[in-house]
Design a protein around this motif. Sequence first.
Motif, short mmCIF file in Angstrom:
data_model
loop_
_atom_site.label_atom_id
_atom_site.label_comp_id
_atom_site.label_asym_id
_atom_site.label_seq_id
_atom_site.Cartn_x
_atom_site.Cartn_y
_atom_site.Cartn_z
N TYR A 370 14.41 21.82 -38.14
CA TYR A 370 13.94 20.42 -38.18
C TYR A 370 12.77 20.30 -39.16
O TYR A 370 12.75 19.42 -40.02
N HIS A 371 11.80 21.20 -39.04
CA HIS A 371 10.61 21.08 -39.88
C HIS A 371 10.91 21.42 -41.33
O HIS A 371 10.34 20.82 -42.25
N ARG A 372 11.84 22.34 -41.55
CA ARG A 372 12.18 22.65 -42.95
C ARG A 372 12.94 21.49 -43.59
O ARG A 372 12.79 21.24 -44.79
N THR A 373 13.72 20.77 -42.80
CA THR A 373 14.41 19.60 -43.35
C THR A 373 13.39 18.54 -43.76
O THR A 373 13.51 17.92 -44.82
N LYS A 374 12.38 18.35 -42.91
CA LYS A 374 11.30 17.40 -43.25
C LYS A 374 10.57 17.86 -44.53
O LYS A 374 10.24 17.06 -45.40
N LEU A 375 10.30 19.19 -44.57
CA LEU A 375 9.59 19.73 -45.72
C LEU A 375 10.39 19.57 -47.01
O LEU A 375 9.82 19.30 -48.07
N ALA A 376 11.70 19.74 -46.90
CA ALA A 376 12.54 19.62 -48.10
C ALA A 376 12.35 18.24 -48.72
O ALA A 376 12.20 18.12 -49.95
N GLY A 381 11.92 16.11 -52.61
CA GLY A 381 12.38 14.72 -52.70
C GLY A 381 13.69 14.60 -51.94
O GLY A 381 14.37 15.59 -51.68
N LYS A 382 14.04 13.37 -51.55
CA LYS A 382 15.26 13.18 -50.77
C LYS A 382 16.48 13.58 -51.59
O LYS A 382 16.50 13.40 -52.80
N ALA A 383 17.46 14.13 -50.92
CA ALA A 383 18.71 14.49 -51.61
C ALA A 383 19.49 13.23 -51.94
O ALA A 383 19.40 12.23 -51.23
N ALA A 384 20.24 13.31 -53.04
CA ALA A 384 21.04 12.14 -53.46
C ALA A 384 22.15 11.90 -52.46
O ALA A 384 22.64 12.83 -51.84
N VAL B 309 12.68 25.84 -49.40
CA VAL B 309 11.57 25.51 -48.50
C VAL B 309 11.04 26.78 -47.83
O VAL B 309 9.83 26.97 -47.68
N LYS B 310 11.94 27.68 -47.45
CA LYS B 310 11.50 28.95 -46.85
C LYS B 310 10.58 29.70 -47.82
O LYS B 310 9.58 30.30 -47.41
N ILE B 311 10.94 29.67 -49.09
CA ILE B 311 10.11 30.35 -50.11
C ILE B 311 8.75 29.67 -50.21
O ILE B 311 7.71 30.33 -50.28
N ALA B 312 8.73 28.35 -50.20
CA ALA B 312 7.45 27.63 -50.30
C ALA B 312 6.56 27.94 -49.09
O ALA B 312 5.34 28.10 -49.24
N ILE B 313 7.16 28.07 -47.92
CA ILE B 313 6.38 28.42 -46.72
C ILE B 313 5.79 29.83 -46.87
O ILE B 313 4.63 30.07 -46.56
N ARG B 314 6.60 30.74 -47.40
CA ARG B 314 6.11 32.12 -47.56
C ARG B 314 4.96 32.17 -48.56
O ARG B 314 4.01 32.94 -48.38
N GLN B 315 5.04 31.36 -49.61
CA GLN B 315 3.95 31.37 -50.59
C GLN B 315 2.64 30.86 -49.95
O GLN B 315 1.58 31.45 -50.13
#
Lengths: 384, 414
Positions: A370-376, A381-384, B309-315
């Motif tokens: 969930y949090h990685r989806t938010k982070l993405a 930026g939002k996916a097309a 995103v996993k990579i950015a968290i690790r950094q």
Amino acid sequence: MQEQPKNFGFGEDETMLRDSARKFFSDHCSADKIHRQVASNPNIHRNIECLWDKGLWQQITDLGWTAACVPESAGGIGMPLVAAVALAEEAGRAAFPSPLIATFNTTFVLRECASATADSLLADIATGTPMTLAITNKAGSWEPEDTDVSVTAGKLNGSAWFVQDAGKAEGLLVSARAAAGIGLYYVNSNAAGVTIKADGIIDLTRDQAHINLSHVDAIEVAAPGTGAAAIRHALPAIQAIVAADMVGAGEWLLQTTVEYAKVRVQFDRPLGFFQAVKHPLVNVMIEIDKAKSLAYNAACAIDSDPQRLDFANTEKLAHMAKACASEMAVFSSSRAVQFHGGIGFTWECYVHLFFKRQMHNQALYGDARYHRTKLADLLIGKAA
Amino acid sequence: MADADRMDTPEQAEFRAYCRQWLSANHPGQPPVRIPLGALELSDPKAMAWLQAWQKSAYAAGLVGCDYSTAVGGGGHTNCQTIANQEMQSARTPFLPNIIGLGMAAPTLYIHAQEEVKRALLPGLLSGAEIWCQGFSEPGAGSDLANQQTFAEKRGDSWVINGHKVWTSLAHFADWMILLCRTDKTDKYNGLSYFVVPIQPAVGKGVTVRPLIKLTGETGFNEVIFDDLVIEDKYRLDAVGAGWKVAMTTLAHERGAGLLVTPAAGGMIQENSKSANTSSPAALINLAKSSSRNGKTAADDPLIRDEMVKIAIRQEAFRQNQRRTLVPALTDHPMRIPLQNKLIGTEFNQDLAAITYDIQGPASSLYLNDENAAGGGEWQLAYMNSFGVTIAAGANEVQRNILGERVLGLPKSK
């Protein structure tokens, strides 16, 4: 970006509080004692009850833990979030059965409400009234706008789900849909029309419930329509606190498993001699350290930006902390059970208390995905 | 970081101001030739010569070797190399080419060599006039470093060296080598001794340097063969049989856990370079936005997004680990994070580079020799090259043993 202290805001007071908590738990909450308290009856079909030590709650109230993060203007000590994070970490390390985390989480939502009602509730928390958040719907959404409760003519109707330590809390902070939008309402747990239905949960160190509200008096805590914003602004702090609980529990799991790997002998060697055991334990340590650094970083960023000049940044850092801690929680608990071998699979071994607390926490307020989806969305930026 | 936030001593504050002023007037500017990302990748003599000239001027100005005593050619300061490093980084200077010399040979000489040898060798090392290489690894002594077979035999007042060293970065430029070898075949650890040996003057006279080709197709390191090389006894560091102890001084400095701070500069961005910054999550995200995979923009693929995103968290975690390790109250064991750094840093770079193959789809097949390769093919190269550092300086499997044994206290695996 705000300038941040190098020590994450862990000054003398915060460090002393942390150290006294560590001593408190080692004096009063050994794993053996907690196991006798919450796991003496392995029958999972027993009546669900809140097994906790109210005497200890009184003691930690006297030590000022619940007042720590209540603003001075509301009768508290006015410490920063890192103080709650430090206490949560120690509570996790002890698998402490109490409404402490739920009360902290409620504290940080109330701090966003800026009302006389909120201040008086914060004053109650400071003097030891345990409270919890009832802001999640049946679908398990973490979005502040989602609620199954509504307000009509000053009465709350509907249900709130996944309410933490509801059996111990004396007050509920409920989100509900009103004409002006999402509002926040205070409900006394014993008020007429409130039914608290305990959930049967895996975690033995906590309780959880779903709550039905039927024509319950609605006491508005935040200005009409501002409830969702108050929750949203508090979520990074909540995520950091829950992450810290997992960091503490992870460290207990690591150190306990390491000690076992030093003494358990198989094939004429202690288990920890074998790299198939040693290397994954090192990996667990690495994941704990990452999660710990990220939790402190998120808390410090939140403390350093009280005006929310860069709220997207604090959201980002809290997502990172919770995502990392949730994965670590699963990893640390799975390795602890596995490396304890047969005994680790039994009820008598204390590992399961922490294993279950970790599995509970990793899902609360959003799991890693969930949090990685938010982070993405924030980073790419939002996916097309 | 704001200067007000620093906690400089008066000496450091004065030195910082001096460094800043000198660098503002003496930055060497853009190089006339392509400079690789790090000193260990140097192969072009023109690039080496240009970088040596830069190190020489930085040394002459007092920015290199600041904390060494003036008697051996140092600056005689206390805790000022860190200041010079910070200022050179901020000024985005080129890196210093004599990296093995500065990071490993200099502190080892300073702590273990005779005074005469220090005075003779340290000035040329610090100025970069003489390039150094490291003779530790052998075909049979990789992660098991103590399994040295290169042998030094005492003959009169001299030592005669025979053996075979491998993975010797910079040997093709080197004037000197720090050498770990065996002087007693009956004792694995106490049978080792440590020397400094001349390389360039002895090529063809007891020393052969041959380039080793990496799996990337690039050269970068070498094998060095000793065939009856004779050296004077004064080039022995510490006692006969004390080589393992001396080697630990070298390795502690290599891991950033030594007494002396390594002079380091860098941060320069070369203009007109096609190459990608292959250790940056931001560059990774940009690559995904400009790459297509299965006919669609890679940055829109949910699985690719999750990996990035996993990579950015690790950094961020790596960065915050460094911040936390400076706060003793927030670390349970002083070496717990420092000893993780090599492992975490090298695996981070490897995993970051691996994702770029997924991001590029079939275009990940294109290499340095194809004009259509994204980033000049540097991403593909970065992944392949990343194994150099997960293997070197104690393979990461050995790093995990060290962490398990020294930090967690688990039983030794040997």
